[in-house]
Design an enzyme around this catalytic site. Structure first.
Site, short mmCIF file in Angstrom:
data_model
loop_
_atom_site.label_atom_id
_atom_site.label_comp_id
_atom_site.label_asym_id
_atom_site.label_seq_id
_atom_site.Cartn_x
_atom_site.Cartn_y
_atom_site.Cartn_z
N GLN A 74 4.89 -5.87 7.64
CA GLN A 74 6.23 -6.34 7.21
C GLN A 74 7.30 -5.78 8.53
OE1 GLN A 74 7.89 -6.48 3.12
NE2 GLN A 74 8.98 -4.39 3.95
N GLY A 104 10.30 1.14 5.69
CA GLY A 104 8.98 2.16 5.60
C GLY A 104 7.79 1.56 6.33
N GLY A 120 9.38 7.39 -1.89
CA GLY A 120 9.49 6.68 -0.68
C GLY A 120 10.69 6.15 -0.31
N HIS A 121 11.44 5.35 -1.42
CA HIS A 121 12.54 4.77 -1.02
C HIS A 121 13.73 5.77 -0.85
CE1 HIS A 121 10.82 1.73 -3.84
NE2 HIS A 121 11.03 0.88 -2.63
P1 PAJ Z 1 9.95 -2.40 -1.61
O1 PAJ Z 1 8.54 -2.89 -1.89
O2 PAJ Z 1 10.78 -2.18 -2.72
O3 PAJ Z 1 10.08 -1.37 -0.33
C1 PAJ Z 1 11.29 -1.19 0.15
C2 PAJ Z 1 11.18 -0.37 1.31
O4 PAJ Z 1 10.56 1.04 1.04
C3 PAJ Z 1 10.41 -0.97 2.46
O5 PAJ Z 1 10.73 -0.86 3.65
C4 PAJ Z 1 8.81 -0.25 2.31
O6 PAJ Z 1 8.20 -0.15 3.26
C5 PAJ Z 1 9.55 1.15 1.80
N1 PAJ Z 1 8.50 2.09 1.31
C6 PAJ Z 1 7.87 1.83 0.03
N2 PAJ Z 1 6.97 2.86 -0.21
C7 PAJ Z 1 6.98 3.46 0.75
C8 PAJ Z 1 6.45 4.70 0.96
N3 PAJ Z 1 5.41 5.32 0.19
N4 PAJ Z 1 7.13 5.62 2.25
C9 PAJ Z 1 7.94 5.01 2.84
N5 PAJ Z 1 8.58 3.79 2.64
C10 PAJ Z 1 8.11 3.21 1.65
O7 PAJ Z 1 9.14 -4.07 0.98
C11 PAJ Z 1 10.00 -4.63 -0.17
O8 PAJ Z 1 10.36 -3.94 -1.04
C12 PAJ Z 1 10.59 -6.21 0.17
O9 PAJ Z 1 9.47 -6.86 0.89
C13 PAJ Z 1 11.96 -6.08 0.96
C14 PAJ Z 1 11.70 -5.71 2.44
C15 PAJ Z 1 12.76 -5.49 0.24
C16 PAJ Z 1 12.35 -7.77 0.82
O10 PAJ Z 1 12.30 -8.24 -0.26
#
Ligand code: PAJ
Length: 283
Positions: A155, A149, A35-36
């Protein structure tokens, strides 16, 4: 690839980029998964070959309401760095908490409308922590675009609102949720599920798809649509427990009784101590 752990070091690295046409930021808490990686690819597309992709890895203490969750959050910096190299990230900013927050820090960004439901209702202070750290990361790296994401629907909505209301000079880009073949949304938390829980968790997506299908076939009652999704989740044989399952207006994130315009069904489901979230848009 440049790696910085200190603010001053990051500033020096960025100064060297002063002539760079486009900077794109991908904020993360690390433990990177596919995802990341999709966010990194989208960031590269937006930055172009001459631009820079900056990825932050920071497990932000201010967005955790329980010390235990912060401690248990998975960390894998070495692996994250090698994934970043492999996928062409230009700069990784991975500060220690002390490098991000002064000991006596006393300013917080607080959102007061969109945060009231879903994760905001069950995790008090969570979105204040998210807004504050995201604003800090944007200020530190000064990107033209920041990528998030859609899996974290609320968020994304809260961050868009912050950028609008505080005139933050950045464009926010949303990327569709990346899923396993089974439909389960990828998450760093999935690795804490037992094999049986992991297999069962695909029902979260099935539940949301069933509700969307019913809506596409003409059902507009929130109660009925939520009932369809709830039945599928509650049929879990490994004891999935719904934290919330809600149907909201996708602009205001407030509850609706009938789906007459763009809406989102969002859920958080516990498998033991592991809490998984997902959502689906009903047009
Ligand atoms: P984290 O959970 O590490 O997620 C980082 C980014 O990856 C976020 O924008 C999240 O929506 C996206 N993401 C996670 N899983 C995903 C998936 N399966 N498909 C697409 N995108 C995905 O979200 C955070 O961190 C924190 O709250 C942060 C924004 C970094 C602030 O601390």
């Amino acid at each position: 690839m440049k790696i910085s752990n200190q603010t001053e070091e990051l500033e020096q690295t960025l100064k060297a980029l002063d002539t760079c046409p486009m900077r794109v930021l991908v904020p993360t808490m690390g433990c990177l998964h596919q995802g990341h990686i999709e966010l990194i690819h989208r960031a590269r597309q937006l930055a172009g070959q001459d631009g820079s992709v900056i990825l932050s890895v920071f497990v932000n203490p201010t967005q955790f309401d329980k010390a235990e969750d912060l401690e248990n959050y998975p960390r894998s910096l070495e692996r994250d760095l090698s994934l970043c190299r492999e996928h062409g990230v230009d700069i990784v900013y991975a500060p220690a908490p002390a490098a991000m927050y002064h000991q006596d820090h006393s300013i917080t960004v607080s959102e007061s409308a969109l945060s009231s439901q879903l994760c905001g209702a069950t995790r008090p202070g969570h979105f204040d922590g998210v807004c504050t750290v995201v604003l800090k990361l944007i200020n530190l790296t000064q990107p033209a675009i920041a990528v998030f994401g859609k899996k974290d629907y609320q968020q994304l909505a809260v961050i868009r609102r912050m950028v609008r209301d505080l005139n933050v000079p950045v464009k926010i880009e949303g990327v569709d949720t990346i899923r396993e073949k089974s439909g389960l949304a990828l998450s760093s938390r999935n690795e804490r599920l037992s094999p049986a829980q992991h297999a069962d968790a695909a029902r979260i997506r099935r539940a949301l798809l069933a509700a969307r299908k019913a809506h596409q076939q003409g059902e507009v009652s929130a109660q009925t649509l939520l009932g369809i999704a709830r039945t599928e989740i509650e049929a879990s044989e490994v004891g999935a427990v719904i934290d919330y399952l809600e149907l909201l207006d996708s602009q205001t994130l407030q509850h609706i009784d009938r789906v007459n315009s763009a809406a989102v069904m969002a859920t958080a489901v516990f498998y033991g101590k592991v809490r998984l979230i997902d959502n689906i848009e009903l047009a």
